[in-house]
Design a protein around this motif. Structure first.
Motif, short mmCIF file in Angstrom:
data_model
loop_
_atom_site.label_atom_id
_atom_site.label_comp_id
_atom_site.label_asym_id
_atom_site.label_seq_id
_atom_site.Cartn_x
_atom_site.Cartn_y
_atom_site.Cartn_z
N LEU A 46 0.87 -1.18 0.00
CA LEU A 46 0.00 0.00 0.00
C LEU A 46 0.90 1.23 0.00
CD1 LEU A 46 -2.47 -1.19 2.77
CD2 LEU A 46 -2.86 -1.20 0.30
N VAL A 47 0.87 2.01 -1.07
CA VAL A 47 1.72 3.19 -1.20
C VAL A 47 0.84 4.42 -1.02
CG1 VAL A 47 3.28 4.49 -2.69
CG2 VAL A 47 3.25 1.99 -2.80
N GLN A 48 1.23 5.26 -0.07
CA GLN A 48 0.46 6.47 0.24
C GLN A 48 1.31 7.69 -0.08
OE1 GLN A 48 -0.81 6.81 4.31
NE2 GLN A 48 -1.29 8.97 4.11
N PHE A 49 0.81 8.59 -0.91
CA PHE A 49 1.44 9.87 -1.17
C PHE A 49 0.79 10.90 -0.25
CE2 PHE A 49 2.62 7.59 -4.90
CZ PHE A 49 3.87 8.09 -5.24
N SER A 50 1.61 11.58 0.56
CA SER A 50 1.12 12.53 1.56
C SER A 50 1.90 13.83 1.49
CB SER A 50 1.31 11.95 2.97
OG SER A 50 0.60 10.75 3.10
N THR A 51 1.37 14.84 2.16
CA THR A 51 2.08 16.09 2.39
C THR A 51 1.97 16.44 3.87
OG1 THR A 51 0.09 17.31 1.74
CG2 THR A 51 1.81 17.04 0.05
N ALA A 52 2.85 17.30 4.32
CA ALA A 52 2.98 17.59 5.75
C ALA A 52 1.69 18.13 6.38
CB ALA A 52 4.12 18.57 5.97
N PHE A 53 0.96 18.99 5.69
CA PHE A 53 -0.20 19.64 6.31
C PHE A 53 -1.53 19.07 5.85
CE2 PHE A 53 3.29 22.71 6.31
CZ PHE A 53 3.41 22.89 7.68
N CYS A 54 -1.50 17.88 5.30
CA CYS A 54 -2.71 17.23 4.78
C CYS A 54 -3.41 16.50 5.92
CB CYS A 54 -2.30 16.27 3.67
SG CYS A 54 -3.56 15.12 3.17
N GLN A 55 -4.58 16.99 6.33
CA GLN A 55 -5.33 16.37 7.43
C GLN A 55 -5.85 14.97 7.06
OE1 GLN A 55 -5.29 17.79 10.34
NE2 GLN A 55 -6.49 16.23 11.35
N ARG A 61 -3.17 7.32 6.86
CA ARG A 61 -2.01 6.62 7.43
C ARG A 61 -2.47 5.58 8.46
NH1 ARG A 61 0.42 10.77 9.86
NH2 ARG A 61 1.38 11.38 7.88
N ARG A 62 -3.41 5.97 9.32
CA ARG A 62 -3.92 5.05 10.34
C ARG A 62 -4.66 3.87 9.70
NH1 ARG A 62 -4.92 9.95 12.88
NH2 ARG A 62 -7.10 9.95 12.22
N ILE A 63 -5.47 4.15 8.70
CA ILE A 63 -6.23 3.09 8.03
C ILE A 63 -5.27 2.10 7.37
CG2 ILE A 63 -7.73 2.61 6.03
CD1 ILE A 63 -9.14 5.32 6.71
N LEU A 64 -4.28 2.60 6.64
CA LEU A 64 -3.37 1.71 5.93
C LEU A 64 -2.46 0.94 6.89
CD1 LEU A 64 -2.41 3.90 2.84
CD2 LEU A 64 -4.27 2.25 3.09
N ALA A 65 -2.08 1.58 7.99
CA ALA A 65 -1.28 0.88 9.01
C ALA A 65 -2.09 -0.24 9.63
CB ALA A 65 -0.79 1.86 10.07
N ASP A 66 -3.36 0.01 9.91
CA ASP A 66 -4.24 -1.02 10.47
C ASP A 66 -4.38 -2.19 9.51
OD1 ASP A 66 -4.65 0.52 12.72
OD2 ASP A 66 -6.70 1.14 12.17
N VAL A 67 -4.62 -1.89 8.25
CA VAL A 67 -4.80 -2.94 7.24
C VAL A 67 -3.52 -3.75 7.09
CG1 VAL A 67 -5.18 -3.39 4.78
CG2 VAL A 67 -6.66 -1.78 5.99
N SER A 68 -2.38 -3.08 7.00
CA SER A 68 -1.12 -3.82 6.82
C SER A 68 -0.77 -4.64 8.06
CB SER A 68 0.02 -2.88 6.45
OG SER A 68 0.30 -1.98 7.48
N GLY A 73 1.76 -10.23 4.99
CA GLY A 73 2.49 -10.02 3.74
C GLY A 73 2.23 -8.70 3.06
N VAL A 74 1.46 -7.80 3.71
CA VAL A 74 1.15 -6.49 3.13
C VAL A 74 1.96 -5.43 3.86
CG1 VAL A 74 -0.66 -4.76 2.76
CG2 VAL A 74 -1.15 -7.18 2.41
N THR A 75 2.61 -4.57 3.09
CA THR A 75 3.45 -3.50 3.62
C THR A 75 2.84 -2.16 3.28
OG1 THR A 75 5.42 -4.86 3.33
CG2 THR A 75 5.77 -2.50 3.55
N HIS A 76 2.97 -1.19 4.18
CA HIS A 76 2.52 0.19 3.95
C HIS A 76 3.74 1.07 3.79
CE1 HIS A 76 0.97 4.12 5.91
NE2 HIS A 76 0.74 4.16 4.61
N VAL A 77 3.81 1.80 2.69
CA VAL A 77 4.91 2.73 2.42
C VAL A 77 4.31 4.11 2.23
CG1 VAL A 77 6.76 3.35 0.82
CG2 VAL A 77 6.28 0.93 1.29
N GLU A 78 4.79 5.07 3.01
CA GLU A 78 4.31 6.45 2.86
C GLU A 78 5.40 7.28 2.19
OE1 GLU A 78 2.06 9.97 5.36
OE2 GLU A 78 2.81 8.22 6.42
#
Length: 144
Positions: A46-55, A61-68, A73-78
């Protein structure tokens, strides 16, 4: 003129609400460990593109961390979109958060712009993760 502007604004708002966070098919692009700067998951990434001030990025991030954490065998990369403009341009990332679901080889199979729902991420993973039999096949003959 004012009415036309209001109708146009309403139409844009409705389209945005209907598309926000929806997981869509995406095929053709492939990411490698080198391009991500992180290892791929054994079964999916799971690849997440984020920015510093993005609410919404924080909630994503929490959703993908929970899922991974619950799907083996599933990894979360931000990825910080501001520091990886090359990848943002290459993949046509237009907003944050954007989530890509990669299969075990790094092929992009799903994409969501905006904050996805947890159940949508799980459903997208079901398409990306190779199905394994629940129990090993029996090698015993049916004949007696």
């Amino acid at each position: 003129m004012v009415l036309a502007t209001l109708v146009l604004g309403l139409a844009i708002g409705v389209v945005k609400v209907l598309r926000d966070g929806r997981v869509r098919d995406r095929a053709g692009d492939r990411l490698t460990e080198a391009s991500l700067g992180a290892p791929l998951g054994e079964r999916a990434t799971l690849v997440q593109f984020s920015t510093a001030f993005c609410q919404p990025c924080r909630a994503t991030r929490r959703i993908l961390a929970d899922v991974s954490a619950v799907v083996p065998g599933v990894t979360h990369v931000e990825i910080d979109a501001e520091s990886r403009l090359d990848l943002v341009r290459e993949l046509d990332i237009m907003r944050t958060p954007t989530v890509l679901v990669l299969d075990e080889a790094g092929n992009i199979v799903k994409r969501a712009s905006g904050q996805p729902r947890k159940q949508d991420v799980l459903a997208a993973l079901a398409d990306a993760v190779p199905h394994r039999p629940s129990h090993p096949p029996s090698h015993e003959s049916d004949e007696k």
